[in-house]
Design an enzyme around this catalytic site. Structure first.
Site, PDB file in Angstrom:
ATOM      1  N   ASP A  47      18.813 -99.345  23.325  1.00 19.82           N
ATOM      2  CA  ASP A  47      18.611-100.397  22.329  1.00 19.82           C
ATOM      3  C   ASP A  47      17.627-101.439  22.870  1.00 19.82           C
ATOM      4  O   ASP A  47      17.947-102.187  23.793  1.00 19.82           O
ATOM      5  CB  ASP A  47      19.950-101.086  22.008  1.00 19.82           C
ATOM      6  N   TYR A  52      12.199-108.302  23.130  1.00 14.64           N
ATOM      7  CA  TYR A  52      12.605-108.171  24.542  1.00 14.64           C
ATOM      8  C   TYR A  52      11.407-107.965  25.468  1.00 14.64           C
ATOM      9  O   TYR A  52      11.528-108.050  26.676  1.00 14.64           O
ATOM     10  CB  TYR A  52      13.598-107.010  24.740  1.00 14.64           C
ATOM     11  N   LYS A  77      13.504-103.237  17.062  1.00 18.61           N
ATOM     12  CA  LYS A  77      13.755-104.220  15.991  1.00 18.61           C
ATOM     13  C   LYS A  77      12.498-105.028  15.696  1.00 18.61           C
ATOM     14  O   LYS A  77      11.688-105.267  16.605  1.00 18.61           O
ATOM     15  CB  LYS A  77      14.869-105.198  16.428  1.00 18.61           C
ATOM     16  N   HIS A 110      15.765-107.833  12.969  1.00 16.63           N
ATOM     17  CA  HIS A 110      16.503-108.462  14.076  1.00 16.63           C
ATOM     18  C   HIS A 110      17.433-109.599  13.614  1.00 16.63           C
ATOM     19  O   HIS A 110      18.558-109.709  14.067  1.00 16.63           O
ATOM     20  CB  HIS A 110      15.489-108.980  15.103  1.00 16.63           C
TER      21      HIS A 110
HETATM   22  P1  NDP Z   1      26.671-107.694  27.381  1.00 22.11           P
HETATM   23  O1  NDP Z   1      27.872-108.189  26.684  1.00 22.11           O
HETATM   24  O2  NDP Z   1      26.326-106.265  27.321  1.00 22.11           O
HETATM   25  O3  NDP Z   1      26.835-108.158  28.878  1.00 22.11           O
HETATM   26  C1  NDP Z   1      25.873-107.925  29.840  1.00 22.11           C
HETATM   27  C2  NDP Z   1      26.305-108.690  31.113  1.00 22.11           C
HETATM   28  O4  NDP Z   1      27.512-108.124  31.603  1.00 22.11           O
HETATM   29  C3  NDP Z   1      25.280-108.581  32.197  1.00 22.11           C
HETATM   30  O5  NDP Z   1      25.294-109.822  32.897  1.00 22.11           O
HETATM   31  C4  NDP Z   1      25.816-107.460  33.082  1.00 22.11           C
HETATM   32  O6  NDP Z   1      25.428-107.677  34.416  1.00 22.11           O
HETATM   33  C5  NDP Z   1      27.315-107.633  32.923  1.00 22.11           C
HETATM   34  N1  NDP Z   1      28.053-106.357  33.012  1.00 22.11           N
HETATM   35  C6  NDP Z   1      27.746-105.190  32.411  1.00 22.11           C
HETATM   36  N2  NDP Z   1      28.673-104.258  32.691  1.00 22.11           N
HETATM   37  C7  NDP Z   1      29.586-104.852  33.482  1.00 22.11           C
HETATM   38  C8  NDP Z   1      30.776-104.404  34.112  1.00 22.11           C
HETATM   39  N3  NDP Z   1      31.205-103.161  33.957  1.00 22.11           N
HETATM   40  N4  NDP Z   1      31.483-105.295  34.872  1.00 22.11           N
HETATM   41  C9  NDP Z   1      31.046-106.563  35.015  1.00 22.11           C
HETATM   42  N5  NDP Z   1      29.936-107.049  34.449  1.00 22.11           N
HETATM   43  C10 NDP Z   1      29.201-106.197  33.685  1.00 22.11           C
HETATM   44  O7  NDP Z   1      25.436-108.621  26.898  1.00 22.11           O
HETATM   45  P2  NDP Z   1      24.036-108.452  26.215  1.00 22.11           P
HETATM   46  O8  NDP Z   1      23.743-109.767  25.630  1.00 22.11           O
HETATM   47  O9  NDP Z   1      23.037-107.849  27.107  1.00 22.11           O
HETATM   48  O10 NDP Z   1      24.302-107.440  24.996  1.00 22.11           O
HETATM   49  C11 NDP Z   1      24.122-106.050  25.081  1.00 22.11           C
HETATM   50  C12 NDP Z   1      22.915-105.600  24.278  1.00 22.11           C
HETATM   51  O11 NDP Z   1      23.053-105.952  22.913  1.00 22.11           O
HETATM   52  C13 NDP Z   1      21.610-106.270  24.684  1.00 22.11           C
HETATM   53  O12 NDP Z   1      21.120-105.830  25.925  1.00 22.11           O
HETATM   54  C14 NDP Z   1      20.763-105.954  23.490  1.00 22.11           C
HETATM   55  O13 NDP Z   1      20.298-104.616  23.534  1.00 22.11           O
HETATM   56  C15 NDP Z   1      21.766-106.156  22.357  1.00 22.11           C
HETATM   57  N6  NDP Z   1      21.679-107.520  21.798  1.00 22.11           N
HETATM   58  C16 NDP Z   1      21.256-107.632  20.506  1.00 22.11           C
HETATM   59  C17 NDP Z   1      21.136-108.860  19.913  1.00 22.11           C
HETATM   60  C18 NDP Z   1      20.682-108.945  18.510  1.00 22.11           C
HETATM   61  O14 NDP Z   1      20.411-110.069  18.039  1.00 22.11           O
HETATM   62  N7  NDP Z   1      20.587-107.850  17.794  1.00 22.11           N
HETATM   63  C19 NDP Z   1      21.430-110.122  20.650  1.00 22.11           C
HETATM   64  C20 NDP Z   1      21.900-109.897  21.992  1.00 22.11           C
HETATM   65  C21 NDP Z   1      22.030-108.639  22.515  1.00 22.11           C
HETATM   66  P3  NDP Z   1      24.414-106.701  35.230  1.00 22.11           P
HETATM   67  O15 NDP Z   1      23.262-106.333  34.337  1.00 22.11           O
HETATM   68  O16 NDP Z   1      24.006-107.567  36.384  1.00 22.11           O
HETATM   69  O17 NDP Z   1      25.236-105.524  35.649  1.00 22.11           O
END
Ligand code: NDP
Length: 272
Positions: A47, A52, A77, A110
């Site tokens: 995604d 991004y 998006k 988006h």
């Molecule tokens: P998430 O809820 O997926 O959380 C990501 C965070 O959690 C990062 O800091 C990551 O750290 C940490 N993490 C991941 N797995 C674990 C684990 N197993 N244990 C502990 N910590 C963990 O947040 P996002 O905001 O990134 O959302 C996911 C995706 O959703 C985005 O990447 C994007 O593709 C989409 N999105 C879409 C939006 C929209 O408007 N349509 C808005 C926001 C997001 P690390 O990377 O250091 O492991």
């Protein structure tokens, strides 16, 4: 390696129920490595978004993976300042070029910004021409969907919204299910902000699973597509190990009750 199950969208296209999100993964080496390691770990759904600014590296990692295009599911998006009929068609070509693909599996609006109906017409055109396998929206609340549906000739296949235990949008989920719009959870882990929550920890202990796995399993059992982001391979693997256990109805309800209408991202209700 456990295969990730797919869900059928209302047009028959299958979407893997777990994908990798790449928001805030830096363009350049970080995105390339993050996507490459997820593909190695068995992820087949990525995604991204033009916003991004990492579509190019997503595309490079996909190309270098050697995985057959038909085995991958790629979402991108159209950003707010690219919306409108003509601008969206141009934005799509830019995204496709950066991704080095000749189609995307899912193209989303988006955010609901004024004029999104015109943007939707562009997505319908791309869909009818076979340039995208599915089209949808993101951050659309029920009233935005109602406005869109007034003039749409195609019902969105997907609505991607912020969704996690402290933001359990049960009414929106119900509405989307009713319309056959597949709900997708963004920030499913609430960006890690409450992974130490005692409910998640105690449920996790029961099943030998981490709080992150408990949340992602909760998504799966709600019939939602979930797209956690991690740049760490061990966490990508952890987040994928959610298909070998099942939460009881009682545990599902305990997690449902964590809802506080608490957001980690922007509130679409305040935007438009
Ligand atoms: P998430 O809820 O997926 O959380 C990501 C965070 O959690 C990062 O800091 C990551 O750290 C940490 N993490 C991941 N797995 C674990 C684990 N197993 N244990 C502990 N910590 C963990 O947040 P996002 O905001 O990134 O959302 C996911 C995706 O959703 C985005 O990447 C994007 O593709 C989409 N999105 C879409 C939006 C929209 O408007 N349509 C808005 C926001 C997001 P690390 O990377 O250091 O492991």
């Amino acid at each position: 390696m456990t295969e990730i199950p797919s869900i059928e969208l209302h047009n028959g296209v299958k979407i893997p129920q777990l994908g990798l999100g790449v928001y805030k993964v830096e363009k350049g080496a970080e995105t390339y490595q993050t996507v490459s390691s997820a593909l190695e770990a068995g992820y087949r759904h990525i995604d991204t978004a033009s916003f991004y600014d990492n579509e190019k590296e997503v595309g490079e990692a996909i190309k270098d993976s050697g995985i057959r295009r038909e085995d991958l599911f790629v979402t991108t998006k159209v950003w707010n300042d690219e919306q409108g009929y003509k601008a969206t068609l141009e934005a799509f070509e830019r995204s496709l070029h950066k991704l080095q693909l000749n189609y995307v599996d899912l193209y989303l609006i988006h955010w609901p910004v004024p004029g999104f109906q015109e943007t939707w017409k562009a997505l319908e055109k791309l869909y009818k021409e076979g340039r995208v396998r599915a089209i949808g929206v993101s951050n659309f609340m029920q009233r935005h969907l109602e406005t869109l549906l007034e003039n749409a000739s195609i019902i969105p296949m997907v609505n991607q919204v912020e969704f996690h235990p402290e933001l359990y949008l049960s009414e929106l989920l119900h509405y989307c299910n009713d319309k056959q719009i597949q709900l997708q959870a963004w920030s499913p882990l609430a960006r890690g902000s409450y992974l130490d929550h005692e409910t998640l920890a105690s449920i996790g202990n029961k099943y030998g699973k981490t709080p992150a796995q408990v949340i992602l399993r909760w998504d799966i059992q709600h019939g939602i597509v979930t797209i956690p982001k991690s740049t760490h391979k061990d966490r990508q693997i952890e987040n994928k190990r959610i298909f070998d256990f099942e939460l009881t109805q009682e545990d599902m309800e305990r997690i449902n009750r964590m809802n506080k209408n608490n957001r980690v991202g922007s509130d679409p209700n305040k935007l438009y």
